[in-house]
Write a protein that holds these residues in place. Structure first.
Motif, PDB file in Angstrom:
ATOM      1  N   CYS A 223      17.993   4.956 -23.556  1.00 16.54           N
ATOM      2  CA  CYS A 223      17.647   3.541 -23.652  1.00 16.54           C
ATOM      3  C   CYS A 223      18.699   2.746 -22.891  1.00 16.54           C
ATOM      4  N   GLU A 224      18.338   2.309 -21.692  1.00 10.97           N
ATOM      5  CA  GLU A 224      19.320   1.670 -20.811  1.00 10.97           C
ATOM      6  C   GLU A 224      18.605   0.775 -19.811  1.00 10.97           C
ATOM      7  N   LYS A 225      19.289  -0.254 -19.364  1.00  7.27           N
ATOM      8  CA  LYS A 225      18.736  -1.162 -18.359  1.00  7.27           C
ATOM      9  C   LYS A 225      18.373  -0.373 -17.100  1.00  7.27           C
ATOM     10  N   ASN A 226      17.183  -0.599 -16.617  1.00  9.80           N
ATOM     11  CA  ASN A 226      16.640   0.058 -15.424  1.00  9.80           C
ATOM     12  C   ASN A 226      16.353   1.549 -15.618  1.00  9.80           C
ATOM     13  N   VAL A 227      16.458   2.027 -16.848  1.00 12.37           N
ATOM     14  CA  VAL A 227      16.037   3.406 -17.140  1.00 12.37           C
ATOM     15  C   VAL A 227      14.839   3.291 -18.085  1.00 12.37           C
ATOM     16  N   PHE A 228      15.055   3.376 -19.392  1.00  8.83           N
ATOM     17  CA  PHE A 228      13.997   3.091 -20.356  1.00  8.83           C
ATOM     18  C   PHE A 228      14.498   1.946 -21.232  1.00  8.83           C
ATOM     19  N   GLU A 229      13.883   0.800 -21.085  1.00  9.44           N
ATOM     20  CA  GLU A 229      14.393  -0.392 -21.753  1.00  9.44           C
ATOM     21  C   GLU A 229      13.849  -0.474 -23.179  1.00  9.44           C
ATOM     22  N   ILE A 230      14.190  -1.553 -23.869  1.00 10.22           N
ATOM     23  CA  ILE A 230      13.994  -1.606 -25.309  1.00 10.22           C
ATOM     24  C   ILE A 230      12.552  -1.342 -25.730  1.00 10.22           C
ATOM     25  N   GLU A 231      11.605  -2.070 -25.202  1.00  8.14           N
ATOM     26  CA  GLU A 231      10.227  -1.912 -25.659  1.00  8.14           C
ATOM     27  C   GLU A 231       9.643  -0.572 -25.239  1.00  8.14           C
ATOM     28  N   GLU A 232      10.044  -0.071 -24.085  1.00 10.06           N
ATOM     29  CA  GLU A 232       9.600   1.260 -23.658  1.00 10.06           C
ATOM     30  C   GLU A 232      10.150   2.335 -24.595  1.00 10.06           C
ATOM     31  N   SER A 233      11.421   2.189 -24.958  1.00  9.19           N
ATOM     32  CA  SER A 233      12.042   3.142 -25.875  1.00  9.19           C
ATOM     33  C   SER A 233      11.398   3.067 -27.249  1.00  9.19           C
ATOM     34  N   ARG A 234      11.143   1.850 -27.715  1.00  7.27           N
ATOM     35  CA  ARG A 234      10.512   1.672 -29.019  1.00  7.27           C
ATOM     36  C   ARG A 234       9.134   2.353 -29.047  1.00  7.27           C
ATOM     37  N   TYR A 235       8.345   2.121 -28.022  1.00  8.31           N
ATOM     38  CA  TYR A 235       7.005   2.705 -27.942  1.00  8.31           C
ATOM     39  C   TYR A 235       7.067   4.229 -28.023  1.00  8.31           C
ATOM     40  N   LEU A 249      19.053   8.024 -30.211  1.00  9.95           N
ATOM     41  CA  LEU A 249      19.031   7.184 -29.012  1.00  9.95           C
ATOM     42  C   LEU A 249      20.341   7.284 -28.256  1.00  9.95           C
ATOM     43  N   HIS A 250      20.243   7.433 -26.926  1.00 10.93           N
ATOM     44  CA  HIS A 250      21.346   7.074 -26.035  1.00 10.93           C
ATOM     45  C   HIS A 250      21.288   5.548 -25.940  1.00 10.93           C
ATOM     46  N   ALA A 251      22.272   4.857 -26.501  1.00 12.72           N
ATOM     47  CA  ALA A 251      22.144   3.407 -26.666  1.00 12.72           C
ATOM     48  C   ALA A 251      23.354   2.656 -26.129  1.00 12.72           C
ATOM     49  N   ASP A 252      23.089   1.586 -25.397  1.00  8.51           N
ATOM     50  CA  ASP A 252      24.124   0.626 -24.984  1.00  8.51           C
ATOM     51  C   ASP A 252      25.334   1.319 -24.352  1.00  8.51           C
ATOM     52  N   ILE A 254      25.830   1.580 -20.836  1.00  9.43           N
ATOM     53  CA  ILE A 254      26.248   0.911 -19.604  1.00  9.43           C
ATOM     54  C   ILE A 254      26.090  -0.604 -19.704  1.00  9.43           C
ATOM     55  N   VAL A 255      24.981  -1.051 -20.300  1.00  5.91           N
ATOM     56  CA  VAL A 255      24.705  -2.477 -20.470  1.00  5.91           C
ATOM     57  C   VAL A 255      24.255  -2.704 -21.915  1.00  5.91           C
ATOM     58  N   ALA A 256      24.708  -3.782 -22.509  1.00 11.25           N
ATOM     59  CA  ALA A 256      24.311  -4.109 -23.884  1.00 11.25           C
ATOM     60  C   ALA A 256      22.917  -4.723 -23.870  1.00 11.25           C
ATOM     61  N   ILE A 257      21.901  -3.886 -24.152  1.00 11.30           N
ATOM     62  CA  ILE A 257      20.534  -4.400 -24.162  1.00 11.30           C
ATOM     63  C   ILE A 257      19.908  -4.363 -25.551  1.00 11.30           C
ATOM     64  N   GLY A 258      20.687  -3.953 -26.549  1.00 10.43           N
ATOM     65  CA  GLY A 258      20.171  -3.939 -27.906  1.00 10.43           C
ATOM     66  C   GLY A 258      19.701  -2.579 -28.388  1.00 10.43           C
ATOM     67  N   LEU A 275      29.145   2.323 -25.884  1.00  7.99           N
ATOM     68  CA  LEU A 275      30.288   1.696 -25.219  1.00  7.99           C
ATOM     69  C   LEU A 275      30.151   0.183 -25.173  1.00  7.99           C
ATOM     70  N   GLN A 276      28.913  -0.288 -25.046  1.00  9.63           N
ATOM     71  CA  GLN A 276      28.675  -1.729 -24.936  1.00  9.63           C
ATOM     72  C   GLN A 276      27.982  -2.304 -26.164  1.00  9.63           C
ATOM     73  N   ALA A 277      28.043  -1.600 -27.277  1.00 10.81           N
ATOM     74  CA  ALA A 277      27.380  -2.098 -28.494  1.00 10.81           C
ATOM     75  C   ALA A 277      27.900  -3.485 -28.856  1.00 10.81           C
ATOM     76  N   SER A 278      26.995  -4.379 -29.217  1.00 14.11           N
ATOM     77  CA  SER A 278      27.358  -5.760 -29.536  1.00 14.11           C
ATOM     78  C   SER A 278      27.887  -5.875 -30.961  1.00 14.11           C
ATOM     79  N   ASP A 279      28.467  -7.019 -31.272  1.00 17.60           N
ATOM     80  CA  ASP A 279      28.897  -7.282 -32.642  1.00 17.60           C
ATOM     81  C   ASP A 279      27.703  -7.177 -33.599  1.00 17.60           C
ATOM     82  N   LYS A 280      26.556  -7.684 -33.163  1.00 18.58           N
ATOM     83  CA  LYS A 280      25.349  -7.613 -33.976  1.00 18.58           C
ATOM     84  C   LYS A 280      24.937  -6.152 -34.198  1.00 18.58           C
ATOM     85  N   GLY A 281      25.084  -5.351 -33.149  1.00 19.71           N
ATOM     86  CA  GLY A 281      24.745  -3.936 -33.260  1.00 19.71           C
ATOM     87  C   GLY A 281      25.663  -3.208 -34.230  1.00 19.71           C
ATOM     88  N   ILE A 282      26.942  -3.514 -34.173  1.00 21.37           N
ATOM     89  CA  ILE A 282      27.902  -2.887 -35.088  1.00 21.37           C
ATOM     90  C   ILE A 282      27.601  -3.278 -36.527  1.00 21.37           C
TER      91      ILE A 282
END
Length: 415
Positions: A223-235, A249-252, A254-258, A275-282
């Motif tokens: 689950c990563e920007k320009n790979v499989f993004e959030i809604e694609e991963s969810r589906y 999940l491989h999550a956040d 390279i880019v924090a996308i949620g 690596l890029q997990a947000s405060d909300k994610g933590i």
């Protein structure tokens, strides 16, 4: 082979006792006993005896291992690896080392696509032989259970070949292998510009075969920007869950996308990289049962900032550590390196690291009720160190201090 094993003369017994993952401050609470023995019957811990040399009816009826005053810990659980692959990417490593980004290498046809081409060309027999050698090395590091992912096929035949190789190895090797299907590791070149079609191919053509052949317990997605993004991963993951797969999940990375939040929302067993997990994610991790699996060797290899493991633990998360052994971003399965990086560069205590590599690693594989700690009625997966204290895992910096490895009550490795 005798059904009963006695490990005597244990100078120090170390474990994060329990049958559930440890969160927050619980991670530093190791239980230590001194001058004890362990009685094991049919691979299960039967009794922890408060004596270094207990009396037994007859040592002729049991196998005896003398720990010689060494420290005994649970076997390490490496809960994130990609150890079944063919070919290497040493040239890419040097490009990265000289400053080329991982994403730029992928765009130029390198990265995962490079390993896909080489793995597609390999036979199952070749993959089994390669995997056997890698498992032998990992066992010598004290790894008694690990997760292995597919994802270097990105087609039906090669994905099945990777998973079947892992199944063969799991039946033959001392190390237990928990298999994960990672068909959504990258978009294969034959599906260029047709990502939705590829996801549907995985859902309708591949996942049912994996399930029917019982080749994987988990389904994962990059689950990563320009790979499989959030809604694609969810589906993809929601459909996998309907088929009975547990989720990762491989999550956040390279880019924090949620991706971290998505993992918690879906009830994933683990969210990895971060690596890029947000405060909300933590915060979401702390309020969930999802394990935060951190991979410091990958950050080190990529020369990236480390995941915020210290903040995660202080926020009440359950953190596991794993090697991420793979041919591209992290070509190492060194437990001594992982321990050093987690302590020195992520500011985790050694006690927290041990918890992360044992009971929490087991929880990241849904195995915490059976392995990951030294408790009566758990499987006897143990390591004996060359030294009398677990502190040598960090003090003898970067060195393997494992002397013996015991899997289900059987001595399987002596270093």
């Amino acid at each position: 082979m005798k059904d009963t094993l006695l490990i005597k003369n244990i100078g120090e017994l170390v474990t994060c006792s329990g049958f559930t993952s440890k969160k927050g401050s619980e991670m530093k609470e190791l239980h230590t006993s001194h001058n004890v023995s362990i009685l094991i019957e049919k691979g299960i811990i039967k009794e922890i005896i408060n004596s270094p040399q207990p009396k037994v009816i007859s040592e002729k009826d049991i196998e005896v291992i003398d720990a010689m005053g060494g420290s005994v810990l649970p076997g390490f659980v490496d809960s994130h690896t990609h150890f079944i692959f063919s070919g290497y990417r040493e040239e890419e490593f040097y490009l990265r080392f000289q400053g080329t980004s991982y994403m730029d290498i992928m765009k130029a046809g390198g990265g995962i696509a490079n390993s896909v081409n080489k793995t597609r060309a390999a036979s199952k027999e070749e993959l089994v032989q390669l995997g056997q050698k890698r498992l032998d090395d990992m066992l010598s590091m004290g790894i008694t259970t690990l997760e292995g992912k597919s994802g270097y096929g990105l087609d039906l035949d090669t994905e099945m070949c990777q998973l079947e190789a892992m199944k063969t190895l799991n039946e033959a090797h001392a190390v237990d292998i928990v298999s994960t299907f990672l068909g959504a590791h990258a978009l294969p070149k034959e599906y260029s510009g047709r990502k939705k079609e590829y996801i549907d191919f995985i859902i309708h053509k591949v996942l049912p075969v994996v399930k029917d052949r019982n080749l994987a317990e988990f389904c994962d997605v990059f689950c990563e920007k320009n790979v499989f993004e959030i809604e694609e991963s969810r589906y993809l993951l929601e459909e996998a869950k309907k088929l009975g797969f547990k989720l990762k999940l491989h999550a956040d990375e390279i880019v924090a996308i949620g991706g971290t939040e998505l993992a918690c929302d879906l009830g994933a067993v683990s969210a990895d990289h971060l690596l890029q997990a947000s405060d909300k994610g933590i915060k979401a991790l702390a309020n969930s049962s999802t394990i935060a699996t951190l991979l410091p060797c990958t950050a080190f290899s990529l020369k990236e900032d480390y995941a915020r493991g210290r903040e995660m633990i202080d926020s009440g998360c359950a953190v596991a550590l794993a090697t991420d052994f793979n041919p591209g971003s992290c070509f190492t399965h060194s437990i001594p390196l992982l321990i050093a990086l987690a302590c020195y560069n992520m500011n985790l205590s050694l006690e927290e690291v041990i918890t992360a590599l044992t009971i929490n690693g087991a929880a990241a594989l849904n195995r915490e009720k059976h392995i990951g700690s030294i408790d009566v009625n758990k499987e006897a997966d143990l390591i004996i160190l060359k030294y009398p204290s677990y502190k040598f895992l960090l003090y003898n910096l970067g060195m393997n201090v494992v002397s013996k490895v015991i899997k289900r009550g059987i001595l399987v490795k002596t270093n």
